[in-house]
Design an enzyme around this catalytic site. Structure first.
Site, short mmCIF file in Angstrom:
data_model
loop_
_atom_site.label_atom_id
_atom_site.label_comp_id
_atom_site.label_asym_id
_atom_site.label_seq_id
_atom_site.Cartn_x
_atom_site.Cartn_y
_atom_site.Cartn_z
N TYR A 125 0.83 -1.20 0.00
CA TYR A 125 0.00 0.00 0.00
C TYR A 125 0.87 1.26 0.00
CZ TYR A 125 -3.55 3.38 1.52
OH TYR A 125 -4.38 4.47 1.61
N LYS A 129 1.48 4.09 -3.08
CA LYS A 129 1.24 5.52 -2.87
C LYS A 129 2.50 6.34 -3.17
CE LYS A 129 -3.07 5.58 -1.39
NZ LYS A 129 -4.14 6.31 -2.12
#
Length: 239
Positions: A125, A129
């Site tokens: 994750y 990002k």
């Protein structure tokens, strides 16, 4: 000067607040929402363009005359169903949005990232990002503003049990999270939206990153008679 804003991800939690913030700002005469689903609100300034992200050039006309692009796209692994689908929503679509904005002459892009974003992270994750932040910076818009909130509080259209449970815990701990822990406090979606719009109205060029604690300060709700907060406190960073 009257401005046009384009908002992608407007049907999401933060995106909905961003649209409402923009609609009450006199500086914006047009607010264009671009996405797969229409909003159920009506306003003289509000325009909507339904698109299929698989055919991004269909959205090009919606960006014509844009000044500021607000990207509030984001999903979860559970909702996305796979790492590939997650990267598509959280990396590919924001980059497409930035390219369409630049081609249309946008002055700045304001995008939601996440606390912990890092292209070198071992956490998928956070790595995604971070890669998205780097890719957006590479587009070369005159100004790029990246917002890195902690857990986002608010009522979502869809139920996210894990986030809801975490929100209960974070709210309970809010009063004791001081010092270095203060930067991890959960943050209301409305505060993020206000911070994004206030930063847009500051017209700062270059690449800026706003951590969770700075977002809280910039997006704080004002009391009657209080001046707007200083909005040039974002940390400059080459990504």
């Amino acid at each position: 000067m009257e401005r046009k804003a384009v908002v992608v991800g407007a049907t999401g939690l933060v995106g909905g607040y961003v649209v409402r913030e923009l609609l009450v700002q006199k500086e914006y005469s047009r607010v264009m929402v671009v996405g797969r689903r229409a909003l159920e609100i009506k306003h003289p300034k509000l325009e909507q363009a339904l698109i299929d992200w698989e055919h991004p050039q269909e959205a090009a006309s919606a960006f014509e005359g844009v000044d500021d692009v607000f990207c509030c796209l984001g999903t979860t692994m559970k909702k996305a169903g796979s790492k590939e689908q997650f990267r598509q929503v959280d990396l590919d679509y924001p980059v497409l949005t930035a390219r369409l904005g630049k081609e249309a002459g946008a002055v700045q892009m304001l995008a939601i990232s996440s606390m912990g974003a890092d292209p070198e992270s071992r956490v998928f994750y956070n790595r995604t990002k971070g890669e998205a932040e780097e890719a957006l910076a590479d587009i070369g818009l005159p100004a790029l503003h990246l917002f890195r909130p902690s857990l986002i509080l608010g009522t979502r259209p869809e139920r996210r049990f894990g986030e809801a449970a975490a929100a209960v815990v974070m709210k309970a701990l809010d009063g004791v999270m001081t010092g270095k822990l203060a930067s991890y406090r959960a943050i209301p979606a409305s505060v993020i939206a206000r911070a994004m719009v206030r930063i847009a109205l500051a017209h700062a060029s270059g690449v800026h990153i706003y951590p969770n604690d700075i977002i809280r300060v910039i997006g704080a709700e004002l009391t009657p008679g209080e001046d707007e907060p200083e909005t040039k406190t974002g940390a400059d960073k080459n990504v």
